[in-house]
Design a protein around this motif. Structure first.
Motif, PDB file in Angstrom:
ATOM      1  N   VAL A  21      17.839   7.967 -11.255  1.00 38.95           N
ATOM      2  CA  VAL A  21      17.254   7.406 -10.033  1.00 38.95           C
ATOM      3  C   VAL A  21      15.837   6.922 -10.355  1.00 38.95           C
ATOM      4  O   VAL A  21      15.016   7.683 -10.851  1.00 38.95           O
ATOM      5  N   TRP A  22      15.591   5.666 -10.062  1.00 41.63           N
ATOM      6  CA  TRP A  22      14.272   5.053 -10.281  1.00 41.63           C
ATOM      7  C   TRP A  22      13.792   4.459  -8.962  1.00 41.63           C
ATOM      8  O   TRP A  22      14.599   4.026  -8.136  1.00 41.63           O
ATOM      9  N   PHE A  23      12.481   4.413  -8.773  1.00 37.67           N
ATOM     10  CA  PHE A  23      11.860   3.790  -7.613  1.00 37.67           C
ATOM     11  C   PHE A  23      11.023   2.609  -8.077  1.00 37.67           C
ATOM     12  O   PHE A  23      10.320   2.704  -9.077  1.00 37.67           O
ATOM     13  N   HIS A  24      11.047   1.532  -7.312  1.00 38.71           N
ATOM     14  CA  HIS A  24      10.166   0.395  -7.559  1.00 38.71           C
ATOM     15  C   HIS A  24       8.999   0.499  -6.584  1.00 38.71           C
ATOM     16  O   HIS A  24       9.207   0.479  -5.370  1.00 38.71           O
ATOM     17  N   LEU A  25       7.805   0.620  -7.124  1.00 41.41           N
ATOM     18  CA  LEU A  25       6.593   0.698  -6.304  1.00 41.41           C
ATOM     19  C   LEU A  25       5.701  -0.504  -6.625  1.00 41.41           C
ATOM     20  O   LEU A  25       4.859  -0.429  -7.521  1.00 41.41           O
ATOM     21  N   PRO A  26       5.879  -1.598  -5.917  1.00 43.43           N
ATOM     22  CA  PRO A  26       5.047  -2.781  -6.172  1.00 43.43           C
ATOM     23  C   PRO A  26       3.712  -2.692  -5.428  1.00 43.43           C
ATOM     24  O   PRO A  26       3.654  -2.228  -4.289  1.00 43.43           O
ATOM     25  N   VAL A  27       2.658  -3.160  -6.067  1.00 41.91           N
ATOM     26  CA  VAL A  27       1.348  -3.149  -5.420  1.00 41.91           C
ATOM     27  C   VAL A  27       1.372  -4.016  -4.162  1.00 41.91           C
ATOM     28  O   VAL A  27       0.696  -3.708  -3.181  1.00 41.91           O
ATOM     29  N   ASP A  28       2.162  -5.075  -4.169  1.00 42.07           N
ATOM     30  CA  ASP A  28       2.228  -5.947  -2.987  1.00 42.07           C
ATOM     31  C   ASP A  28       2.708  -5.200  -1.748  1.00 42.07           C
ATOM     32  O   ASP A  28       2.309  -5.521  -0.631  1.00 42.07           O
ATOM     33  N   ALA A  29       3.566  -4.190  -1.937  1.00 41.27           N
ATOM     34  CA  ALA A  29       4.042  -3.416  -0.790  1.00 41.27           C
ATOM     35  C   ALA A  29       2.893  -2.667  -0.129  1.00 41.27           C
ATOM     36  O   ALA A  29       2.855  -2.529   1.093  1.00 41.27           O
ATOM     37  N   PHE A  30       1.943  -2.202  -0.920  1.00 42.33           N
ATOM     38  CA  PHE A  30       0.794  -1.493  -0.355  1.00 42.33           C
ATOM     39  C   PHE A  30      -0.106  -2.454   0.412  1.00 42.33           C
ATOM     40  O   PHE A  30      -0.603  -2.124   1.476  1.00 42.33           O
ATOM     41  N   HIS A  31      -0.287  -3.653  -0.135  1.00 45.41           N
ATOM     42  CA  HIS A  31      -1.079  -4.655   0.598  1.00 45.41           C
ATOM     43  C   HIS A  31      -0.381  -5.053   1.896  1.00 45.41           C
ATOM     44  O   HIS A  31      -1.042  -5.270   2.911  1.00 45.41           O
ATOM     45  N   ALA A  32       0.933  -5.102   1.881  1.00 42.79           N
ATOM     46  CA  ALA A  32       1.692  -5.486   3.080  1.00 42.79           C
ATOM     47  C   ALA A  32       1.615  -4.430   4.182  1.00 42.79           C
ATOM     48  O   ALA A  32       1.804  -4.751   5.351  1.00 42.79           O
ATOM     49  N   MET A  33       1.319  -3.194   3.827  1.00 40.59           N
ATOM     50  CA  MET A  33       1.231  -2.122   4.823  1.00 40.59           C
ATOM     51  C   MET A  33      -0.073  -2.175   5.623  1.00 40.59           C
ATOM     52  O   MET A  33      -0.157  -1.573   6.687  1.00 40.59           O
ATOM     53  N   ARG A  34      -1.054  -2.871   5.111  1.00 40.57           N
ATOM     54  CA  ARG A  34      -2.368  -2.917   5.757  1.00 40.57           C
ATOM     55  C   ARG A  34      -2.301  -3.793   7.002  1.00 40.57           C
ATOM     56  O   ARG A  34      -1.671  -4.850   7.014  1.00 40.57           O
ATOM     57  N   ALA A  35      -2.934  -3.350   8.053  1.00 41.37           N
ATOM     58  CA  ALA A  35      -3.017  -4.141   9.283  1.00 41.37           C
ATOM     59  C   ALA A  35      -3.691  -5.472   8.975  1.00 41.37           C
ATOM     60  O   ALA A  35      -4.644  -5.533   8.205  1.00 41.37           O
ATOM     61  N   ARG A  36      -3.200  -6.510   9.564  1.00 42.36           N
ATOM     62  CA  ARG A  36      -3.766  -7.849   9.355  1.00 42.36           C
ATOM     63  C   ARG A  36      -4.876  -8.078  10.366  1.00 42.36           C
ATOM     64  O   ARG A  36      -4.632  -8.335  11.533  1.00 42.36           O
ATOM     65  N   ARG A  37      -6.077  -7.921   9.912  1.00 45.27           N
ATOM     66  CA  ARG A  37      -7.248  -8.138  10.752  1.00 45.27           C
ATOM     67  C   ARG A  37      -8.224  -9.024   9.995  1.00 45.27           C
ATOM     68  O   ARG A  37      -8.310  -8.952   8.768  1.00 45.27           O
ATOM     69  N   ASP A  38      -8.941  -9.816  10.737  1.00 48.14           N
ATOM     70  CA  ASP A  38     -10.012 -10.584  10.101  1.00 48.14           C
ATOM     71  C   ASP A  38     -11.150  -9.627   9.787  1.00 48.14           C
ATOM     72  O   ASP A  38     -11.619  -8.893  10.672  1.00 48.14           O
ATOM     73  N   LEU A  39     -11.536  -9.604   8.533  1.00 51.37           N
ATOM     74  CA  LEU A  39     -12.628  -8.739   8.100  1.00 51.37           C
ATOM     75  C   LEU A  39     -13.827  -9.583   7.722  1.00 51.37           C
ATOM     76  O   LEU A  39     -13.668 -10.682   7.176  1.00 51.37           O
ATOM     77  N   PRO A  40     -15.003  -9.069   7.949  1.00 51.91           N
ATOM     78  CA  PRO A  40     -16.185  -9.771   7.437  1.00 51.91           C
ATOM     79  C   PRO A  40     -16.091  -9.841   5.914  1.00 51.91           C
ATOM     80  O   PRO A  40     -15.640  -8.878   5.273  1.00 51.91           O
ATOM     81  N   PRO A  41     -16.480 -10.948   5.327  1.00 52.19           N
ATOM     82  CA  PRO A  41     -16.365 -11.110   3.870  1.00 52.19           C
ATOM     83  C   PRO A  41     -16.963  -9.945   3.074  1.00 52.19           C
ATOM     84  O   PRO A  41     -16.431  -9.571   2.035  1.00 52.19           O
ATOM     85  N   VAL A  98     -12.222  -2.910   1.041  1.00 53.38           N
ATOM     86  CA  VAL A  98     -10.886  -2.594   1.552  1.00 53.38           C
ATOM     87  C   VAL A  98      -9.846  -2.785   0.445  1.00 53.38           C
ATOM     88  O   VAL A  98      -8.967  -1.937   0.252  1.00 53.38           O
ATOM     89  N   LEU A  99      -9.955  -3.872  -0.286  1.00 50.86           N
ATOM     90  CA  LEU A  99      -9.003  -4.124  -1.375  1.00 50.86           C
ATOM     91  C   LEU A  99      -9.107  -3.049  -2.451  1.00 50.86           C
ATOM     92  O   LEU A  99      -8.098  -2.546  -2.945  1.00 50.86           O
ATOM     93  N   ARG A 100     -10.326  -2.671  -2.817  1.00 49.64           N
ATOM     94  CA  ARG A 100     -10.506  -1.638  -3.848  1.00 49.64           C
ATOM     95  C   ARG A 100      -9.883  -0.309  -3.393  1.00 49.64           C
ATOM     96  O   ARG A 100      -9.183   0.351  -4.160  1.00 49.64           O
ATOM     97  N   ARG A 101     -10.107   0.067  -2.147  1.00 48.62           N
ATOM     98  CA  ARG A 101      -9.513   1.312  -1.629  1.00 48.62           C
ATOM     99  C   ARG A 101      -7.983   1.226  -1.636  1.00 48.62           C
ATOM    100  O   ARG A 101      -7.299   2.214  -1.913  1.00 48.62           O
ATOM    101  N   THR A 102      -7.462   0.047  -1.331  1.00 49.37           N
ATOM    102  CA  THR A 102      -6.009  -0.135  -1.350  1.00 49.37           C
ATOM    103  C   THR A 102      -5.470   0.102  -2.752  1.00 49.37           C
ATOM    104  O   THR A 102      -4.504   0.845  -2.939  1.00 49.37           O
ATOM    105  N   TRP A 103      -6.090  -0.536  -3.753  1.00 48.22           N
ATOM    106  CA  TRP A 103      -5.632  -0.359  -5.135  1.00 48.22           C
ATOM    107  C   TRP A 103      -5.802   1.088  -5.594  1.00 48.22           C
ATOM    108  O   TRP A 103      -4.923   1.643  -6.228  1.00 48.22           O
ATOM    109  N   GLN A 104      -6.909   1.703  -5.256  1.00 49.84           N
ATOM    110  CA  GLN A 104      -7.110   3.108  -5.644  1.00 49.84           C
ATOM    111  C   GLN A 104      -6.052   4.005  -5.001  1.00 49.84           C
ATOM    112  O   GLN A 104      -5.511   4.897  -5.655  1.00 49.84           O
ATOM    113  N   GLY A 105      -5.759   3.782  -3.743  1.00 48.17           N
ATOM    114  CA  GLY A 105      -4.719   4.556  -3.068  1.00 48.17           C
ATOM    115  C   GLY A 105      -3.361   4.338  -3.692  1.00 48.17           C
ATOM    116  O   GLY A 105      -2.573   5.279  -3.857  1.00 48.17           O
TER     117      GLY A 105
END
Length: 185
Positions: free
Chosen positions: A27-47, A53-60
């Motif tokens: 049994v293997w699992f595919h864990l793509p980084v894109d799936a983690f980005h897709a879980m984040r709420a879509r909000r306009d963030l100040p630049p 936010v991206l760094r915390r996502t990758w670290q998580g």
């Protein structure tokens, strides 16, 4: 075990991962980084906040992968190591003896064709990542998806697993990092 697929956007990592799940035993699992980005709420963030936010996502994401592996799961990870800190973080967190680092390459013209066909990536994203993603230059195995199918790459990876050499790429990278730290300190 972690099969770590590193390559640019549109290089074929996710397609290889899907094929690996089909051909690998156990049994293997595919864990793509894109799936983690897709879980984040879509909000306009100040630049000024986007990078944090991206760094915390990758670290998580890295810590989630490490946790799944520590619990005894086999993982296929697809990631874009376009910033050196990402690789350092993974090398620090993942068991170097149980991580197989696979470089996924593709010719620039083919990357650009795939980006246009996908339509969900900014033009030039993959081409702009090529040098940075592979800058560390250390892999256990490399695949080129320009002319090779994802299924062929997956079969090649499967055949490589039982005969993978030691020290692993992650072990060599971890040792290099420790040598750098020692030289700095």
């Amino acid at each position: 075990m972690i099969i770590f697929l590193n390559g640019t956007s549109s290089s074929g990592k996710s397609s290889i991962a899907r094929e690996l799940l089909r051909v690998l035993d156990e049994v293997w699992f595919h864990l793509p980084v894109d799936a983690f980005h897709a879980m984040r709420a879509r909000r306009d963030l100040p630049p000024a906040e986007v990078a944090a936010v991206l760094r915390r996502t990758w670290q998580g994401y890295h810590r989630a992968v490490a946790g799944m592996a520590a619990a005894g799961n086999h993982l296929v990870v697809d990631h874009v190591l376009s910033e050196p800190w990402r690789l350092r973080d993974c090398v620090e967190l993942f068991d170097p003896e149980e991580t197989v680092l696979v470089g996924v390459h593709c010719a620039r013209a083919e990357l650009e064709r795939r980006e246009r066909a996908r339509g969900d990536r900014p033009a030039g994203l993959a081409a702009g990542q090529i040098e940075r993603v592979h800058a560390h230059g250390v892999y256990d195995l490399e695949c080129d998806t320009t002319d090779r199918s994802a299924a062929d790459c997956a079969r090649r990876i499967k055949e490589f697993l039982p005969v993978r050499p030691r020290p692993t790429a992650f072990r060599r990278l971890r040792d290099q990092e420790r040598d750098r730290d020692r030289d700095r300190g």
